[in-house]
Design an enzyme around this catalytic site. Structure first.
Site, PDB file in Angstrom:
ATOM      1  N   CYS A  31       0.793  -1.238   0.000  1.00 19.46           N
ATOM      2  CA  CYS A  31       0.000   0.000   0.000  1.00 19.46           C
ATOM      3  C   CYS A  31       0.821   1.283   0.000  1.00 19.46           C
ATOM      4  O   CYS A  31       0.291   2.355  -0.255  1.00 19.46           O
ATOM      5  CB  CYS A  31      -0.956   0.001   1.188  1.00 19.46           C
ATOM      6  SG  CYS A  31      -1.943  -1.491   1.286  1.00 19.46           S
ATOM      7  N   HIS A  89      -2.726   6.880   2.748  1.00 17.70           N
ATOM      8  CA  HIS A  89      -3.279   5.621   2.254  1.00 17.70           C
ATOM      9  C   HIS A  89      -4.670   5.421   2.865  1.00 17.70           C
ATOM     10  O   HIS A  89      -4.888   5.686   4.043  1.00 17.70           O
ATOM     11  CB  HIS A  89      -2.355   4.462   2.626  1.00 17.70           C
ATOM     12  CG  HIS A  89      -2.965   3.127   2.366  1.00 17.70           C
ATOM     13  ND1 HIS A  89      -3.573   2.822   1.164  1.00 17.70           N
ATOM     14  CD2 HIS A  89      -3.097   2.026   3.154  1.00 17.70           C
ATOM     15  CE1 HIS A  89      -4.030   1.589   1.230  1.00 17.70           C
ATOM     16  NE2 HIS A  89      -3.775   1.085   2.434  1.00 17.70           N
ATOM     17  N   ASN A  98     -10.264   0.059   0.320  1.00 17.93           N
ATOM     18  CA  ASN A  98      -8.804   0.103   0.352  1.00 17.93           C
ATOM     19  C   ASN A  98      -8.271  -0.459  -0.958  1.00 17.93           C
ATOM     20  O   ASN A  98      -8.413  -1.651  -1.229  1.00 17.93           O
ATOM     21  CB  ASN A  98      -8.321  -0.723   1.555  1.00 17.93           C
ATOM     22  CG  ASN A  98      -6.803  -0.830   1.635  1.00 17.93           C
ATOM     23  OD1 ASN A  98      -6.101  -0.504   0.689  1.00 17.93           O
ATOM     24  ND2 ASN A  98      -6.309  -1.302   2.766  1.00 17.93           N
TER      25      ASN A  98
HETATM   26  C1  LIG Z   1      -9.608  -4.957  10.207  1.00 17.36           C
HETATM   27  C2  LIG Z   1     -10.211  -4.056  11.270  1.00 17.36           C
HETATM   28  C3  LIG Z   1     -11.199  -3.103  10.624  1.00 17.36           C
HETATM   29  C4  LIG Z   1     -10.949  -4.924  12.278  1.00 17.36           C
HETATM   30  O1  LIG Z   1     -11.468  -4.085  13.297  1.00 17.36           O
HETATM   31  P1  LIG Z   1     -11.278  -4.492  14.814  1.00 17.36           P
HETATM   32  O2  LIG Z   1     -11.903  -3.433  15.593  1.00 17.36           O
HETATM   33  O3  LIG Z   1      -9.808  -4.752  15.029  1.00 17.36           O
HETATM   34  O4  LIG Z   1     -12.136  -5.819  14.868  1.00 17.36           O
HETATM   35  P2  LIG Z   1     -11.723  -7.246  15.425  1.00 17.36           P
HETATM   36  O5  LIG Z   1     -10.879  -7.974  14.433  1.00 17.36           O
HETATM   37  O6  LIG Z   1     -11.219  -7.098  16.824  1.00 17.36           O
HETATM   38  O7  LIG Z   1     -13.140  -7.934  15.482  1.00 17.36           O
HETATM   39  C5  LIG Z   1     -14.145  -7.463  16.359  1.00 17.36           C
HETATM   40  C6  LIG Z   1     -15.353  -8.346  16.181  1.00 17.36           C
HETATM   41  O8  LIG Z   1     -15.964  -8.054  14.917  1.00 17.36           O
HETATM   42  C7  LIG Z   1     -16.123  -9.267  14.170  1.00 17.36           C
HETATM   43  N1  LIG Z   1     -15.957  -8.970  12.767  1.00 17.36           N
HETATM   44  C8  LIG Z   1     -14.809  -9.009  12.028  1.00 17.36           C
HETATM   45  N2  LIG Z   1     -15.084  -8.666  10.757  1.00 17.36           N
HETATM   46  C9  LIG Z   1     -16.396  -8.398  10.703  1.00 17.36           C
HETATM   47  C10 LIG Z   1     -17.259  -8.004   9.672  1.00 17.36           C
HETATM   48  N3  LIG Z   1     -16.833  -7.786   8.419  1.00 17.36           N
HETATM   49  N4  LIG Z   1     -18.558  -7.813   9.954  1.00 17.36           N
HETATM   50  C11 LIG Z   1     -19.043  -8.014  11.206  1.00 17.36           C
HETATM   51  N5  LIG Z   1     -18.272  -8.405  12.230  1.00 17.36           N
HETATM   52  C12 LIG Z   1     -16.964  -8.593  11.983  1.00 17.36           C
HETATM   53  C13 LIG Z   1     -15.018 -10.171  14.701  1.00 17.36           C
HETATM   54  O9  LIG Z   1     -15.331 -11.517  14.449  1.00 17.36           O
HETATM   55  C14 LIG Z   1     -15.038  -9.845  16.170  1.00 17.36           C
HETATM   56  O10 LIG Z   1     -16.137 -10.504  16.761  1.00 17.36           O
HETATM   57  P3  LIG Z   1     -16.018 -11.066  18.277  1.00 17.36           P
HETATM   58  O11 LIG Z   1     -15.786  -9.855  19.133  1.00 17.36           O
HETATM   59  O12 LIG Z   1     -17.339 -11.721  18.482  1.00 17.36           O
HETATM   60  O13 LIG Z   1     -14.850 -11.990  18.265  1.00 17.36           O
HETATM   61  C15 LIG Z   1      -9.104  -3.237  12.001  1.00 17.36           C
HETATM   62  O14 LIG Z   1      -8.334  -4.081  12.827  1.00 17.36           O
HETATM   63  C16 LIG Z   1      -8.213  -2.522  11.048  1.00 17.36           C
HETATM   64  O15 LIG Z   1      -8.622  -1.625  10.331  1.00 17.36           O
HETATM   65  N6  LIG Z   1      -6.922  -2.887  11.047  1.00 17.36           N
HETATM   66  C17 LIG Z   1      -5.995  -2.307  10.131  1.00 17.36           C
HETATM   67  C18 LIG Z   1      -6.040  -3.136   8.897  1.00 17.36           C
HETATM   68  C19 LIG Z   1      -5.551  -2.391   7.715  1.00 17.36           C
HETATM   69  O16 LIG Z   1      -5.703  -1.209   7.608  1.00 17.36           O
HETATM   70  N7  LIG Z   1      -4.967  -3.151   6.806  1.00 17.36           N
HETATM   71  C20 LIG Z   1      -4.507  -2.650   5.603  1.00 17.36           C
HETATM   72  C21 LIG Z   1      -3.273  -1.897   5.836  1.00 17.36           C
HETATM   73  S1  LIG Z   1      -2.704  -1.367   4.339  1.00 17.36           S
END
Ligand SMILES: CC(C)(COP(=O)(O)OP(=O)(O)OC[C@H]1O[C@@H](n2cnc3c(N)ncnc32)[C@H](O)[C@@H]1OP(=O)(O)O)[C@@H](O)C(=O)NCCC(=O)NCCS
Length: 316
Positions: A113, A241, A272
């Site tokens: 990215c 980004h 993204n």
């Molecule tokens: C990916 C991201 C949005 C996830 O958000 P988060 O707040 O960390 O969420 P978690 O992974 O802790 O999951 C929280 C809950 O939501 C659930 N969940 C995950 N994806 C889901 C979706 N698409 N829809 C609904 N629920 C979802 C999980 O299963 C979890 O449930 P639980 O609490 O019952 O176990 C976040 O971590 C993020 O943006 N990270 C950076 C990733 C990124 O930018 N990557 C690219 C970089 S270039």
């Protein structure tokens, strides 16, 4: 050789097919509210047959047309991408062939990215060193090819598209329009985001990436401004980004940017798009007139590797 470079023009391309959060919720266990509140995405564009090279070519055609140059003027083509499925020929040579660019230096660059800022940095260096006169710099991704559409933790995040810039040297005495690149990586965290093996899917440890992005990056963005000799408050716009609006808001806060600085939030409608996200968002801000010609804009990419890179540019 030239004392500096500038972006002459930009262009972008997105597939016409819109996939909303509700569309995804029809096939996987997710919902509009979760996606909007956790990531900020309302919809994304997904390729309908277009390849990475197709999207890169369409964006490049627009940038070239807007620049006033012709294919004959371009002697370097570089494409930032992490999702091209073909190893060889690279995307840059395919774009060159399609646009009729004769015998350019042509290479792909993969820092996921952060790729556009890396590619812009290498083009800036090549033009300054006299290795190129005019360069075509592209970020293009078809992340839908490497997305597991049954995995809700990744399927809701990504989209497809491309953005392109024409880079040229400035005249003697003219102010450079591309500031020094700041680039780097945190390789010890590399496994936090992966597109591995044959027929791969994107996998990530989302919270590790989130924590890194919201804690480690703001100082590098600040250093990028310092390298360009500009204070964050003097920026007209910030184009980071487009990974997550909460990550963007966190960096904006730590940079102390006020409401007068335009902050790109193209993620809302594009998802993204990895290496395409920065040039796509910048090209749209220019097209909409939200950022004036000559205005200083901080570009800052980050992602797989984990890598980051940025520079302050003047809008074409
Ligand atoms: C990916 C991201 C949005 C996830 O958000 P988060 O707040 O960390 O969420 P978690 O992974 O802790 O999951 C929280 C809950 O939501 C659930 N969940 C995950 N994806 C889901 C979706 N698409 N829809 C609904 N629920 C979802 C999980 O299963 C979890 O449930 P639980 O609490 O019952 O176990 C976040 O971590 C993020 O943006 N990270 C950076 C990733 C990124 O930018 N990557 C690219 C970089 S270039």
């Amino acid at each position: 050789m030239t004392a500096g470079t500038r972006i002459l023009a930009m262009g972008h391309y997105q597939p016409s097919r819109v996939v909303t959060n509700d569309d995804l919720a029809a096939t996987i266990d997710t919902n509009d509210e979760w996606i909007k509140s956790r990531v900020g995405i309302a919809e994304r564009r997904i390729a309908d047959g277009e390849s990475v090279a197709d999207m890169a070519t369409f964006a490049a055609e627009k940038a070239l047309a807007a620049s006033g140059l012709t294919a004959a003027d371009i002697d370097l083509v570089t494409v930032a991408t992490c999702s091209s499925v073909d190893r060889c020929p690279n995307v840059a040579t395919r774009v060159a062939a399609r646009l009729g660019i004769n015998a350019p230096a042509a290479y792909d660059l993969n820092t996921a990215c952060s790729g556009f800022s890396y590619a812009l940095g290498t083009a800036d260096h090549a033009v300054r060193a006299g290795a190129s006169r005019n360069a075509l710099v592209i970020g293009a991704e078809k992340l839908s090819d490497v997305t597991d559409w049954t995995n809700r933790t990744t399927a809701v995040l990504f989209g497809d598209g491309a953005g392109a810039a024409i880079v040229t040297g400035v005249a003697d005495g003219e102010q450079p329009g591309i500031g020094p690149v700041l680039w780097g990586s945190a390789p010890e965290k590399g496994d936090a985001l992966r597109i591995e093996g044959w027929q791969p899917y994107i996998e990530q440890d989302g919270q590790t990436v989130f924590r890194w992005a919201t804690t480690a990056l703001a100082p590098f963005a600040l250093e990028t401004c310092e390298k360009a000799g500009i204070k964050p408050s003097e920026l007209a716009a910030f184009v980071p980004h487009q990974a997550n609006t909460r990550i963007i808001d966190g960096i904006v806060k730590r940079l102390g940017l006020g409401p007068e600085v335009v902050v790109a939030k193209d993620i809302i409608h594009s998802g993204n798009t990895s290496a395409a996200s920065v040039p796509l968002a910048l090209s749209k801000l220019i097209e909409s007139g939200e950022v004036a010609s000559g205005a200083p804009v901080l570009l800052f990419g980050f992602g797989g590797g984990l890598t980051y890179a940025g520079q302050v540019v003047r809008c074409p």
